[in-house]
Scaffold this active site. Structure first.
Site: not given
Ligand code: F6P
Length: 559
Positions: A210, A216, A282-283, A368, A399, A523
């Protein structure tokens, strides 16, 4: 700015406190006494069938929860969001992910802050359709004229979790001979593993960010560019000059961003970039151009069907009274569990292997958004917020961690998601394996709700201390979400359902669900620590003792 209403001061909150004071959950009793409970608490949501009956609520509690939504202004806040008001207060932005899935020609037209939202959304969608069509048909080729066979989406957070989750969920629709891979982590292992075995001549990278500033993603984009040049050279393709290098990037890199100037600065032709806007969080962006990898790998029609699924739920939320409004009711149930019954987490347990990344996706969406301690006017929250979302597909989870949900001391509300028709129907000696699979979904929700009494255990011949160990208290709340099949539309509906659940909770808590300042400090510190790791003595000296010692350990052991 409209001030948030403090939920804890409403009469509905007081009602809920009173309910809680005299509350004894009794799903066995409630089911026995009320033959209509299941019918009354099973609601349609587009293609989804949502059974709320195994939740720990009476009609009175549900009515108080609905009043809480009324008194905290959930409907008004939703209307404000749809109208483009700047409800993302700390960033002074509109919040319009719902506009990304409005059908073409929707009326009345949506214009916000002078932008013709519908026209812009449709124009980007048309461009993505056309580009996806070119890649899928082989009209778009790599630098040596070969058709693209592999996409590598480079992005993180919302620029990764949505695309990878949807790609995995809709994998049966990936029939065009184009495989998508997803690189997110700055751990170089991620890139190293994902480019393994790829042919540079048939690989297309999509840099999805965005902001186009994320450490990263930009680091990985540079690594990918270097890999492209090196591997093309190794294959005998001329990439020695700047011009040849730029040509290689033009054929093998596209981008998705709100910052098209930064895309160009990176060396990607803006003609090969698809935009979106700051009013898409973003999400909340998998239904924006961030989904370009999906339009290519799964096809533009599949992507459009996904969007239509989102829209069907938006329409439900906008037009359904609160007491029948599924996302609102599920959000209110979460408030009941978090703020009155003390639950701290919420499990999402898909009985659909294709949804194996759904919980990871929901973690960003929910946590977030609602992991906040201040309200949208900057004042402290007045109740607990933001439960922990987690989960794994069944039956695998059975399990692993279901023991704690069945017999642990914590209350963990769980959503079970299942589809009637599997993508890969298989038989075991003539027996439909999907039926056996779903028997487990039904068995788990039944065991959680109704448990097994000591008398029932003893009636089976168990005695002594084993009786207690084999007893199940029951009254563990679940919601069952069923769909005919995991189609693109159904997946869109599921995602939108959780977006609106999250929003409902945020309004009750007075939270701005659309900023994420809590990710910033780490960050910044990483940028200060990186030079210390690389040997800068001043940077090292400015660190705390623990960080210094850990850096010393790293430097001593790094080969
Ligand atoms: O660090 C958190 C975050 O800002 C998320 O909200 C976002 O989805 C992610 O980083 C990636 O951001 P971008 O798409 O700008 O690279």
């Amino acid at each position: 700015m409209t001030a948030p209403i403090d939920a804890t001061t409403t009469s509905a909150w007081a009602e809920l406190e009173a309910h809680h004071a005299s509350f004894t959950p009794d799903l066995r009793g409630w089911f026995a006494a009320d033959a209509t409970r299941v019918e009354r608490l099973s609601l349609p949501l587009a293609d989804l069938h949502v059974d709320l009956s195994k939740n720990l609520v009476t009609d009175e509690i549900l009515s108080s929860l609905v009043r809480l939504a009324e008194q905290t202004g959930v409907a008004d806040r939703y209307a404000a969001m749809l109208a483009g008001e700047h409800i993302n207060t700390t960033e002074d932005r509109a919040v319009l992910h719902t506009a990304l899935r409005r059908p073409a020609g929707a009326s009345p037209a949506l214009t916000v802050d002078g932008q013709d939202i519908d026209a812009d959304v449709q124009s980007v969608l048309t461009a993505i359709d056309a580009f996806a069509g070119r890649v899928r048909s082989g009209d778009w080729t790599g630098i040596t004229g070969k058709k693209v066979t592999h996409l590598v989406n480079i992005g993180i957070g919302g620029s990764d979790l949505g695309p990878v989750m949807v790609y995995e969920a809709l994998e049966p629709y990936a029939t065009a001979g184009i495989e998508a891979r997803f690189v997110s982590n700055i751990d170089p292992t991620d890139m190293g593993q994902k480019v393994k075995g790829l042919d540079p001549e048939t690989t297309l990278f999509i840099v999805a960010s965005k902001t186009f500033t994320t450490l990263e993603t930009l680091t990985n984009a540079r690594l990918a560019r270097e890999w492209l040049w090196t591997s093309l050279a190794a294959a005998g393709v001329a990439v020695g000059t700047d011009e040849e290098k730029a040509d290689a990037v033009a054929h093998h890199f596209i981008a998705v961003s709100t910052a098209l100037d930064k895309v160009e600065a990176f060396g990607i032709d803006p003609a090969n970039a698809f935009g979106f806007w700051d009013w898409v969080g973003g999400r909340y962006s998998v239904d924006s151009a961030i989904g370009t990898s999906l339009a290519i790998a799964l096809g533009p029609d599949v992507f459009r069907e996904l969007l239509a699924g989102f829209h069907a739920v938006d329409a439900h939320v906008a037009t359904t009274p609160l007491d029948k409004n599924v996302p609102v009711l599920m959000g209110l149930l979460n408030v009941w569990y978090c703020n009155f019954l003390g639950s701290q987490s919420h499990a999402v347990l898909p009985y659909a292997q294709q949804l194996h990344r759904f919980a990871a996706y929901l973690q960003q969406l929910t946590m977030e958004s609602n992991g906040k301690s201040v309200r949208w006017d900057g004042s402290p929250v007045t109740s607990d917020t933001g439960e922990i979302f987690w989960g794994e597909p069944g039956t695998n989870g059975q399990h692993a961690f279901y023991q704690l949900i069945h017999q642990g001391t914590r209350l963990i509300p769980a959503d079970f998601i299942a589809v009637a028709n599997p993508a890969y129907p298989l038989e075991d000696g003539g027996r439909d394996v999907h039926g056996l699979f779903l028997a487990n979904f039904l068995a788990q929700t039944k065991a959680l709700a109704f448990g097994k009494t000591a008398e029932e255990v003893e009636a089976e011949g168990t005695t002594g201390a084993l009786v207690a160990a084999r007893t199940f208290a029951g009254n563990k709340p679940t919601t069952s979400i069923f769909a005919p099949a995991l189609t693109p539309a159904v997946l869109g509906q599921l995602i939108a359902l959780y977006e609106h659940i999250t929003f409902t909770q945020s309004v009750v808590w007075g939270i701005n669900a659309f900023d994420q300042w809590g990710v910033e400090l780490g960050k910044q510190l990483a940028m200060q620590i990186a030079p210390a790791i690389e040997g800068d003595a001043d940077a090292l000296a400015s660190q705390d003792a623990s960080t210094q010692a850990l850096i010393a350990y790293y430097r001593a052991h790094r080969a």
